[in-house]
Enzyme design. Structure first.
Site, short mmCIF file in Angstrom:
data_model
loop_
_atom_site.label_atom_id
_atom_site.label_comp_id
_atom_site.label_asym_id
_atom_site.label_seq_id
_atom_site.Cartn_x
_atom_site.Cartn_y
_atom_site.Cartn_z
N CYS A 44 0.92 -1.36 0.34
CA CYS A 44 0.39 -0.12 0.10
C CYS A 44 0.80 1.29 0.25
O CYS A 44 0.60 2.12 -1.08
CB CYS A 44 -1.24 0.37 1.14
SG CYS A 44 -0.13 -0.65 2.81
N HIS A 107 -1.74 7.13 4.40
CA HIS A 107 -0.30 6.00 4.51
C HIS A 107 0.55 6.64 4.29
O HIS A 107 1.13 6.07 4.00
CB HIS A 107 -1.29 4.66 3.82
CG HIS A 107 -1.02 3.34 4.55
ND1 HIS A 107 -1.17 2.52 4.25
CD2 HIS A 107 -0.64 3.48 5.74
CE1 HIS A 107 -0.76 1.37 5.02
NE2 HIS A 107 -0.80 2.39 6.72
#
Length: 433
Positions: A44, A107
């Site tokens: 990710c 993130h």
């Protein structure tokens, strides 16, 4: 639209037999399907960093050197984040007056200096991370994630279980957004792109994992299932309806393509890995020059694709230790000598696949064939030049520290929820995969 852990095979238009993505399938019918679209990393955080910088994670610093060929991301005790030296897409778009908003998972670092509003975004609705824990409120404080179970209207509706319910909700939401663009009369002035950050997490299969279609393995690996992503481009009156283009493309191309559409020159003081896809998207049949796809896992170039051929220089699924604990990135897909649980180097005699004939990477081309020799004669110079010119960024994902966790978030004093920050004792993060 960047999905999380959605597989190539999760869309009806790519052959998912339950046909539970009518809005995404319609989006493809109204736009362009790109079956050869890739992420920049099978995890990710690095893939998001690549999208927003147009650069491979090994260039933009979103990797680790703590161990060889390890995937790294931004858990809640990570010290680092996106480097201040990187230029992000929203910072570039400001040059032409664009206002940028991010909704959902960030993130790229949760400490204040790394957050979206410090990196060119004007608005943000979302969470810095997405992970539940294991944390509690006093020893390892938790940042509330955005992840949830599907709402009741979708719960239990899919033939695919709870994961399928979430896909149905996602598909519905995409349909709502595209419908709103039409209602507002701005659909022909809005470029929309749909893809995923990495392949489906087969570690959660079959009960809660997605599908990577015919491809080998999934998230965390540099096999096709870990890095080839669903991709749809949509722009009424500009992108021809119902087109399929087999151009090799990747998530970093969206950085360069977005700048081209906005009439902004890309930064010329750094190497960009993304290409401008506007000739492909706007002319339909046009293809760019044959370009390579680089498959990185952490600090190692594991494989390269050029044309229909893919060459593996390293293979690894996950360690025997992790595998024996029940962690399997390739369930039901063991390919001897390929899905190895030891890191295997093949630099002297690479493993070669023809992805047209063998999309599942099950049948290596014999080293005794002329085809094998021809492939290496084409790809080896590309790899040599790439490595020769590569200047790795300073790794941002090496250090962890409990002291940087979410002990006293903004507003905690009003709720009486602020916690005492412990003494800083940084350590080298452990990345098992």
């Amino acid at each position: 639209m960047l999905m999380d852990d959605m597989g190539w095979g999760d869309l009806g238009v790519f052959g998912q037999p339950s046909k539970e993505t009518p809005n995404l399938d319609a989006m493809a019918a109204q736009g362009m399907l790109l079956p050869n679209f890739y992420t920049a990393n099978p995890l990710c955080s690095p893939s998001r960093a690549a999208l927003l910088t147009g650069r491979l994670p090994v260039r933009n610093g979103f990797y680790t050197t703590n161990a060889h060929a390890r995937n790294a991301y931004t858990p809640q005790d990570i010290v680092g984040g996106i480097s201040k030296d990187e230029i992000l897409l929203p910072q570039m778009l400001k040059k032409k007056g664009y206002v940028s908003k991010i909704v959902g998972k960030w993130h790229l670092g949760h400490r204040p200096q790394y957050l979206p509003l410090e990196k060119g975004f004007d608005e943000w609705f979302g969470a810095p991370n997405c992970h539940f824990g294991p944390y509690n409120s006093s020893i390892r404080p938790n940042i509330p994630p955005l992840s949830h179970l599907p709402p009741l209207r979708f719960l239990g509706k899919s033939q695919r279980g709870r994961y399928g319910d979430a896909v149905m909700e996602l598909d519905y939401s995409v349909g709502q957004m595209l419908s709103l663009l039409r209602t507002l009369g701005i659909d022909n002035n809005t470029f929309v792109f749909f893809t995923s950050d990495n392949g489906a997490a087969l570690i959660s299969a079959p009960n809660e994992g997605g599908s990577n279609g015919p491809f080998l393995c999934g998230k965390q690996t540099t096999f096709e299932g870990g890095m080839r992503e669903p991709a749809i481009a949509w722009w009424p009156e500009h992108i021809k309806e119902g087109t399929v283009n087999f151009q090799l493309a990747n998530v970093m191309d969206l950085f360069t393509t977005s700048l081209a559409l906005a009439g902004i020159s890309p930064p010329d003081d750094r190497t960009l890995d993304g290409l401008d896809l506007t000739p492909v998207l706007l002319s339909g049949s046009h293809t760019l020059l044959n370009r390579p796809i680089f498959y990185y896992r952490g600090n190692e170039l594991m494989a390269v694709r050029l044309g229909q051929h893919k060459v593996h220089y390293w293979t690894w699924s996950n360690s025997w230790d992790q595998f024996k604990k029940g962690i399997n990135f390739c369930p039901g897909q063991d390919v001897p000598g390929v899905t190895t649980h030891d890191q295997k180097e093949h630099t002297e005699e690479p493993i070669v696949f023809h992805l047209g004939r063998d999309p599942g990477e099950k049948f290596p081309i014999s080293v005794l064939t002329q085809e094998y020799e021809d492939v290496l004669s084409r790809i080896s110079p590309v790899v040599e030049q790439h490595k020769k010119s590569l200047v790795p960024g300073v790794p941002q994902l090496n250090m962890c520290d409990v002291a940087v966790m979410n002990w006293a978030p903004a507003g905690c004093e009003k709720l009486g929820k602020c916690l005492r920050v412990p003494k800083s004792e940084p350590w080298k993060c452990d990345w098992p995969h």
